[in-house]
Design a protein around this motif. Structure first.
Motif, PDB file in Angstrom:
ATOM      1  N   ILE A 156      15.468  -9.814   2.064  1.00 45.15           N
ATOM      2  CA  ILE A 156      14.938 -10.118   3.392  1.00 45.15           C
ATOM      3  C   ILE A 156      13.437 -10.387   3.313  1.00 45.15           C
ATOM      4  CG2 ILE A 156      16.721  -8.917   4.711  1.00 45.15           C
ATOM      5  CD1 ILE A 156      15.029  -6.443   4.779  1.00 45.15           C
ATOM      6  N   THR A 157      12.880 -10.960   4.346  1.00 46.79           N
ATOM      7  CA  THR A 157      11.487 -11.421   4.342  1.00 46.79           C
ATOM      8  C   THR A 157      10.523 -10.308   4.735  1.00 46.79           C
ATOM      9  OG1 THR A 157      11.804 -12.217   6.583  1.00 46.79           O
ATOM     10  CG2 THR A 157      12.097 -13.824   4.815  1.00 46.79           C
ATOM     11  N   LEU A 158      10.306  -9.394   3.816  1.00 47.95           N
ATOM     12  CA  LEU A 158       9.407  -8.281   4.099  1.00 47.95           C
ATOM     13  C   LEU A 158       8.129  -8.299   3.263  1.00 47.95           C
ATOM     14  CD1 LEU A 158      11.883  -5.290   4.591  1.00 47.95           C
ATOM     15  CD2 LEU A 158      10.755  -6.699   6.316  1.00 47.95           C
ATOM     16  N   ALA A 159       7.731  -9.451   2.749  1.00 48.16           N
ATOM     17  CA  ALA A 159       6.459  -9.519   2.029  1.00 48.16           C
ATOM     18  C   ALA A 159       5.351  -9.123   2.997  1.00 48.16           C
ATOM     19  CB  ALA A 159       6.225 -10.938   1.507  1.00 48.16           C
ATOM     20  N   GLN A 160       4.396  -8.340   2.510  1.00 49.35           N
ATOM     21  CA  GLN A 160       3.327  -7.888   3.389  1.00 49.35           C
ATOM     22  C   GLN A 160       1.978  -8.046   2.735  1.00 49.35           C
ATOM     23  OE1 GLN A 160       3.838  -4.143   5.267  1.00 49.35           O
ATOM     24  NE2 GLN A 160       5.920  -4.577   5.892  1.00 49.35           N
ATOM     25  N   PRO A 161       0.963  -8.441   3.446  1.00 52.58           N
ATOM     26  CA  PRO A 161       1.041  -8.938   4.814  1.00 52.58           C
ATOM     27  C   PRO A 161       1.313 -10.435   4.822  1.00 52.58           C
ATOM     28  CG  PRO A 161      -1.243  -8.892   4.150  1.00 52.58           C
ATOM     29  CD  PRO A 161      -0.435  -8.368   2.979  1.00 52.58           C
ATOM     30  N   THR A 162       1.544 -10.969   5.990  1.00 50.91           N
ATOM     31  CA  THR A 162       1.615 -12.415   6.176  1.00 50.91           C
ATOM     32  C   THR A 162       0.501 -12.789   7.149  1.00 50.91           C
ATOM     33  OG1 THR A 162       3.200 -12.253   7.990  1.00 50.91           O
ATOM     34  CG2 THR A 162       4.114 -12.476   5.767  1.00 50.91           C
ATOM     35  N   PRO A 163       0.069 -14.055   7.126  1.00 45.42           N
ATOM     36  CA  PRO A 163      -1.023 -14.447   8.016  1.00 45.42           C
ATOM     37  C   PRO A 163      -0.557 -14.600   9.464  1.00 45.42           C
ATOM     38  CG  PRO A 163      -0.229 -16.346   6.820  1.00 45.42           C
ATOM     39  CD  PRO A 163       0.513 -15.159   6.273  1.00 45.42           C
ATOM     40  N   VAL A 164      -1.516 -14.629  10.348  1.00 47.42           N
ATOM     41  CA  VAL A 164      -1.271 -15.020  11.738  1.00 47.42           C
ATOM     42  C   VAL A 164      -2.094 -16.284  11.940  1.00 47.42           C
ATOM     43  CG1 VAL A 164      -1.431 -14.383  14.178  1.00 47.42           C
ATOM     44  CG2 VAL A 164      -0.921 -12.627  12.454  1.00 47.42           C
ATOM     45  N   TRP A 165      -1.400 -17.404  11.849  1.00 48.24           N
ATOM     46  CA  TRP A 165      -2.046 -18.712  11.945  1.00 48.24           C
ATOM     47  C   TRP A 165      -1.522 -19.464  13.149  1.00 48.24           C
ATOM     48  CZ3 TRP A 165      -1.016 -20.594   6.284  1.00 48.24           C
ATOM     49  CH2 TRP A 165      -1.901 -19.960   5.405  1.00 48.24           C
ATOM     50  N   ALA A 166      -2.418 -20.166  13.809  1.00 51.10           N
ATOM     51  CA  ALA A 166      -2.016 -21.099  14.854  1.00 51.10           C
ATOM     52  C   ALA A 166      -1.988 -22.480  14.196  1.00 51.10           C
ATOM     53  CB  ALA A 166      -2.991 -21.070  16.020  1.00 51.10           C
ATOM     54  N   VAL A 167      -0.793 -23.027  14.071  1.00 44.33           N
ATOM     55  CA  VAL A 167      -0.631 -24.353  13.480  1.00 44.33           C
ATOM     56  C   VAL A 167      -0.734 -25.357  14.615  1.00 44.33           C
ATOM     57  CG1 VAL A 167       0.912 -25.866  12.184  1.00 44.33           C
ATOM     58  CG2 VAL A 167       0.827 -23.421  11.654  1.00 44.33           C
ATOM     59  N   GLY A 168      -1.733 -26.227  14.516  1.00 46.74           N
ATOM     60  CA  GLY A 168      -2.002 -27.184  15.583  1.00 46.74           C
ATOM     61  C   GLY A 168      -1.558 -28.584  15.226  1.00 46.74           C
ATOM     62  N   ALA A 169      -1.023 -29.273  16.233  1.00 48.50           N
ATOM     63  CA  ALA A 169      -0.637 -30.681  16.083  1.00 48.50           C
ATOM     64  C   ALA A 169      -0.608 -31.298  17.469  1.00 48.50           C
ATOM     65  CB  ALA A 169       0.744 -30.801  15.435  1.00 48.50           C
ATOM     66  N   TYR A 170      -0.806 -32.596  17.532  1.00 51.11           N
ATOM     67  CA  TYR A 170      -0.555 -33.299  18.783  1.00 51.11           C
ATOM     68  C   TYR A 170       0.941 -33.508  18.870  1.00 51.11           C
ATOM     69  CZ  TYR A 170      -5.519 -34.032  19.227  1.00 51.11           C
ATOM     70  OH  TYR A 170      -6.863 -33.819  19.350  1.00 51.11           O
ATOM     71  N   ASP A 171       1.496 -33.342  20.068  1.00 51.63           N
ATOM     72  CA  ASP A 171       2.930 -33.559  20.189  1.00 51.63           C
ATOM     73  C   ASP A 171       3.226 -35.057  20.211  1.00 51.63           C
ATOM     74  OD1 ASP A 171       2.563 -34.433  22.843  1.00 51.63           O
ATOM     75  OD2 ASP A 171       3.494 -32.670  23.736  1.00 51.63           O
ATOM     76  N   GLU A 172       4.454 -35.416  20.385  1.00 50.47           N
ATOM     77  CA  GLU A 172       4.845 -36.825  20.309  1.00 50.47           C
ATOM     78  C   GLU A 172       4.214 -37.664  21.411  1.00 50.47           C
ATOM     79  OE1 GLU A 172       9.031 -37.136  18.184  1.00 50.47           O
ATOM     80  OE2 GLU A 172       9.082 -35.690  19.854  1.00 50.47           O
ATOM     81  N   ASP A 173       3.760 -37.001  22.490  1.00 50.01           N
ATOM     82  CA  ASP A 173       3.078 -37.698  23.578  1.00 50.01           C
ATOM     83  C   ASP A 173       1.560 -37.625  23.462  1.00 50.01           C
ATOM     84  OD1 ASP A 173       5.540 -38.365  24.794  1.00 50.01           O
ATOM     85  OD2 ASP A 173       5.607 -36.394  25.772  1.00 50.01           O
ATOM     86  N   GLY A 174       1.055 -37.001  22.387  1.00 55.11           N
ATOM     87  CA  GLY A 174      -0.384 -36.906  22.169  1.00 55.11           C
ATOM     88  C   GLY A 174      -1.047 -35.697  22.814  1.00 55.11           C
ATOM     89  N   LYS A 175      -0.267 -34.754  23.346  1.00 56.86           N
ATOM     90  CA  LYS A 175      -0.805 -33.548  23.976  1.00 56.86           C
ATOM     91  C   LYS A 175      -1.084 -32.495  22.897  1.00 56.86           C
ATOM     92  CE  LYS A 175       1.789 -30.505  26.076  1.00 56.86           C
ATOM     93  NZ  LYS A 175       2.778 -29.870  26.939  1.00 56.86           N
ATOM     94  N   PRO A 176      -2.241 -31.821  22.954  1.00 53.14           N
ATOM     95  CA  PRO A 176      -2.532 -30.755  21.987  1.00 53.14           C
ATOM     96  C   PRO A 176      -1.516 -29.621  22.104  1.00 53.14           C
ATOM     97  CG  PRO A 176      -4.484 -31.271  23.288  1.00 53.14           C
ATOM     98  CD  PRO A 176      -3.335 -32.002  23.910  1.00 53.14           C
ATOM     99  N   ASN A 177      -1.071 -29.136  20.968  1.00 57.15           N
ATOM    100  CA  ASN A 177      -0.099 -28.055  20.929  1.00 57.15           C
ATOM    101  C   ASN A 177      -0.407 -27.182  19.714  1.00 57.15           C
ATOM    102  OD1 ASN A 177       2.292 -26.714  21.878  1.00 57.15           O
ATOM    103  ND2 ASN A 177       3.370 -27.579  20.133  1.00 57.15           N
ATOM    104  N   ALA A 178      -0.011 -25.926  19.791  1.00 60.97           N
ATOM    105  CA  ALA A 178      -0.174 -25.012  18.654  1.00 60.97           C
ATOM    106  C   ALA A 178       0.914 -23.954  18.725  1.00 60.97           C
ATOM    107  CB  ALA A 178      -1.543 -24.347  18.685  1.00 60.97           C
ATOM    108  N   MET A 179       1.331 -23.501  17.570  1.00 67.67           N
ATOM    109  CA  MET A 179       2.322 -22.437  17.470  1.00 67.67           C
ATOM    110  C   MET A 179       1.862 -21.431  16.430  1.00 67.67           C
ATOM    111  SD  MET A 179       5.368 -24.010  15.082  1.00 67.67           S
ATOM    112  CE  MET A 179       5.948 -22.399  14.574  1.00 67.67           C
ATOM    113  N   ILE A 180       2.331 -20.201  16.559  1.00 69.63           N
ATOM    114  CA  ILE A 180       2.002 -19.185  15.571  1.00 69.63           C
ATOM    115  C   ILE A 180       2.987 -19.265  14.417  1.00 69.63           C
ATOM    116  CG2 ILE A 180       2.009 -16.674  15.165  1.00 69.63           C
ATOM    117  CD1 ILE A 180      -0.484 -17.784  16.516  1.00 69.63           C
ATOM    118  N   ALA A 181       2.460 -19.158  13.219  1.00 72.15           N
ATOM    119  CA  ALA A 181       3.283 -19.141  12.008  1.00 72.15           C
ATOM    120  C   ALA A 181       2.771 -18.029  11.097  1.00 72.15           C
ATOM    121  CB  ALA A 181       3.224 -20.485  11.300  1.00 72.15           C
ATOM    122  N   ALA A 182       3.689 -17.367  10.445  1.00 68.39           N
ATOM    123  CA  ALA A 182       3.322 -16.298   9.517  1.00 68.39           C
ATOM    124  C   ALA A 182       3.768 -16.590   8.091  1.00 68.39           C
ATOM    125  CB  ALA A 182       3.925 -14.968   9.981  1.00 68.39           C
ATOM    126  N   TRP A 183       4.654 -17.573   7.915  1.00 73.03           N
ATOM    127  CA  TRP A 183       5.137 -17.899   6.576  1.00 73.03           C
ATOM    128  C   TRP A 183       4.231 -18.988   6.035  1.00 73.03           C
ATOM    129  CZ3 TRP A 183       7.050 -13.863   7.861  1.00 73.03           C
ATOM    130  CH2 TRP A 183       8.351 -13.551   8.206  1.00 73.03           C
TER     131      TRP A 183
END
Length: 190
Positions: free
Chosen positions: A8-35
């Protein structure tokens, strides 16, 4: 004695990153990723694993770029929110009170309030399973001036990045300094 916990995915620690991209309509968007992490030093590259169903993923594919905003502890609630809702349904930046900044290096936004940002051009996607590894060539790294050591590199204590513990699903901060890399182990060298 160590207890087996399974595959299982228990490596520690993992980062808390906001991955940013423009969506398909060009609107700014970001999501949290830890892997994620550094994928290569030459060429300088980052990797983050995302589910292809995520709104941010489609934007990365369209614009061939993404940013990684390193989330500091003082933005814990805002960062967590970015991982709880979809940019398909809400303007995450507005709702969380965060400021999108258009990168001058890649076709992607980053979060102004985050002290450390890595700007990447998409170089490859590796399909693994429920997540795909998104690999990006580092085009630039930006850091707030007041968070630098001698104006050269980020000071981890000033950036104050959050880390994530997958098992307990808890956010933490970086701990105390324990020694200098490539130095404290010299006592074992003959």
């Amino acid at each position: 004695m160590k207890k087996s916990l399974g595959a299982i995915t228990l490596a520690q620690p993992t980062p808390v990153w906001a991955v940013g991209a423009y969506d398909e309509d060009g609107k700014p968007n970001a999501m949290i990723a830890a892997w994620g992490g550094i994928a290569s030093s030459d060429p300088a590259s980052m990797v983050v694993s995302l589910r292809p169903s995520r709104h941010t993923y489609a934007g990365i594919l369209k614009h061939k770029a993404f940013t990684i905003s390193v989330c500091p502890a003082n933005l814990a609630a805002e960062s967590d929110y970015l991982g709880m809702v979809s940019g398909k349904n809400v303007d995450k930046f507005t709702e969380a009170g965060l400021t999108p900044v258009r990168s001058n290096c890649v076709d992607a936004p980053y979060i102004d309030e985050c002290p450390l940002v890595i700007e990447c051009e998409l170089s490859e996607i590796v399909e693994l399973g429920v997540h795909n590894m998104v690999i990006g060539a580092i085009i630039d790294v930006k850091c707030d001036d007041d968070k630098l050591v001698n104006g050269k590199h980020p000071d981890i204590t000033k950036v104050a990045p959050m880390i994530f513990a997958p098992g307990s699903r808890a956010y933490h901060t970086i701990g105390e300094h324990v020694g200098q890399a490539f130095n404290i182990g010299k006592k074992f060298m003959k």
